[in-house]
Design an enzyme around this catalytic site. Structure first.
Site, PDB file in Angstrom:
ATOM      1  N   HIS A 117       0.812  -1.219   0.000  1.00 33.74           N
ATOM      2  CA  HIS A 117       0.000   0.000   0.000  1.00 33.74           C
ATOM      3  C   HIS A 117       0.845   1.269   0.000  1.00 33.74           C
ATOM      4  CE1 HIS A 117       0.147  -0.207   4.573  1.00 33.74           C
ATOM      5  NE2 HIS A 117       0.345   1.078   4.373  1.00 33.74           N
ATOM      6  N   ASP A 147       0.105  -7.542   1.354  1.00 36.01           N
ATOM      7  CA  ASP A 147       0.581  -6.174   1.542  1.00 36.01           C
ATOM      8  C   ASP A 147       2.101  -6.074   1.547  1.00 36.01           C
ATOM      9  OD1 ASP A 147       0.251  -3.444   1.767  1.00 36.01           O
ATOM     10  OD2 ASP A 147       0.093  -3.468   3.949  1.00 36.01           O
ATOM     11  N   GLY A 226       3.196   6.658   7.862  1.00 30.30           N
ATOM     12  CA  GLY A 226       4.552   6.810   7.356  1.00 30.30           C
ATOM     13  C   GLY A 226       5.484   5.709   7.820  1.00 30.30           C
ATOM     14  N   ASN A 227       5.103   5.017   8.921  1.00 34.10           N
ATOM     15  CA  ASN A 227       5.902   3.889   9.416  1.00 34.10           C
ATOM     16  C   ASN A 227       5.706   2.623   8.586  1.00 34.10           C
ATOM     17  OD1 ASN A 227       5.773   5.137  12.632  1.00 34.10           O
ATOM     18  ND2 ASN A 227       7.643   4.135  11.901  1.00 34.10           N
ATOM     19  N   SER A 228       4.669   2.583   7.775  1.00 34.44           N
ATOM     20  CA  SER A 228       4.380   1.379   6.997  1.00 34.44           C
ATOM     21  C   SER A 228       5.580   0.955   6.173  1.00 34.44           C
ATOM     22  CB  SER A 228       3.204   1.622   6.047  1.00 34.44           C
ATOM     23  OG  SER A 228       1.991   1.528   6.722  1.00 34.44           O
ATOM     24  N   GLY A 283     -11.150 -17.008 -11.557  1.00 34.12           N
ATOM     25  CA  GLY A 283     -11.510 -16.056 -12.610  1.00 34.12           C
ATOM     26  C   GLY A 283     -12.831 -15.352 -12.382  1.00 34.12           C
TER      27      GLY A 283
END
Length: 382
Positions: A117, A147, A226-228, A283
């Site tokens: 992300h 992620d 911002g730590n991600s 699908g």
């Protein structure tokens, strides 16, 4: 008291500053036009192919360890074109910032793990090293469901990569340190200390690849937007987790989550090799039956209490060849009941592999039938 381990984490504050990424299931037909959920975008591991240098010195002070480890923490900036494409001009603008960890150096290149992300939707990714030097990064691959993303930069000026520790050995009460760039690169290299609050949690999250149950380490070390993609490190200086999420609600403090290193390592190895995570593919686009307006399910038998509705179909997929149609309702796979889309994904990815046959129990209105298909390799079920 709310049970955070069994509901979807609807507010994640460890993400990209200045942006809100859409991490939700979106129906691609008029069957279900729901508004996407918006979230603030926030083994034994000894593989010689992944780790090259380490920060393991038993006699180091905490400050020494942090000083060494911080050299492997980078800022990650997500750029998008803010120009007017109809006017023929182009202008890259920073959309948000996050963090990343250098985990391997290989000759002329260094490899960085971060959160999907953080870089999702970017047209350019720029990395800021610990000394302030900036470098364009090549995106090797991503996996929205877990992620994670892998970047590659020139190894010029880089001399430190963190070694992955064994996240299966962490215990509640162990001291840990989080390093990253909360709020912006202005606060780059910020260090916070805490403990392992719980070594193993399962939390429900919404991603752009669908709903998923993520295995995480819970910590009370401060994690902020911002730590991600930053590092959760043990006292030996080993990387035991990638900081990814937090609960940010009134009355809630100190509940942050990191992806365990033992989950990260095989995933980044496969992303580095293939550019993505290969999973069985049906699908189809899905929506949980519980979220569908009654008009679309009114003809289902009363005994059908759970399942997923097909919202769209890849015309070249196994689902299309097997005769699945939009508005079909899937209630079981290989005779195992399915209550929602997350359960379907979990069964598909944990119990089956590419090339296996799957038997779906399907309702078209009140008519029940069995659909058999062979799983192929492609993108994850949406």
């Amino acid at each position: 008291m709310a049970n955070f381990t069994t509901r979807f984490i609807s507010t994640v504050g460890a993400g990209v500053l200045g942006s809100a990424f859409t991490l939700g299931v979106v129906a691609n037909t008029d069957i279900l036009q729901t508004k996407p959920a918006t979230e603030e975008a926030v083994a034994s591991v000894t593989s010689p192919n992944v780790v090259q240098t380490a920060a393991t010195h038993s006699k180091e002070s905490l400050s020494d360890m942090v000083e060494h480890a911080s050299k492997a923490i980078v800022g990650v900036s997500n750029f998008k074109d803010a120009g007017n494409r109809f006017a023929g001009n182009s202008s890259m603008k920073e959309y948000g910032t996050g963090s990343g960890v250098i985990y391997k150096m290989d000759g002329e290149h260094a490899y960085i793990v971060t959160n999907n992300h953080v870089i999702e939707g970017s047209q350019k990714v720029e990395v800021t090293l610990h000394d302030g030097e900036k470098a364009d990064a090549e995106l090797i691959g991503t996996d929205a469901l877990t992620d994670l993303a892998v970047l590659k930069v020139s190894s010029k000026g880089i001399d430190t990569a963190l070694e992955f520790g064994d996240s299966d050995k962490v215990r509640a009460g162990d001291s840990v340190v989080a390093i990253g760039n909360p709020l912006s690169l202005e606060f780059s290299g910020t260090v916070t200390q805490g403990i392992i609050s719980a070594p193993a949690r399962s939390i429900d999250v919404k991603t752009t690849a669908g709903n998923w149950q993520m295995n995480v380490i819970q910590t009370d070390a401060a994690i902020n937007p911002g730590n991600s993609g930053g590092a959760l490190i043990n006292t030996a200086g080993e990387l035991i987790g990638i900081n990814s999420l937090k609960i940010a609600e009134n009355g809630v403090e100190g509940i942050g989550f990191a992806i365990p290193s033992n989950d990260v390592v095989p995933l980044v190895e496969e992303i580095t090799k293939s550019g993505k995570i290969e999973r069985p593919y049906i699908g189809i686009g899905l929506a949980d039956l519980a979220d569908v307006p009654y008009m679309y399910v009114q003809h289902l038998p009363q005994e059908v209490k759970g399942g997923v509705i097909v919202t769209n179909i890849d015309p070249l997929s196994a689902a299309s060849k097997a005769g699945l149609k939009e508005q079909d309702v899937i209630t079981a796979i290989n005779d195992t009941d399915i209550n929602n889309s997350m359960e379907l994904r979990q069964f598909l990815y944990a119990k089956l592999k590419i090339g296996d046959k799957a038997k779906l129990t399907v309702y078209t209105g009140s008519e029940k039938r069995t659909v058999e298909l062979t799983l192929t390799s492609n993108t994850p079920v949406q």
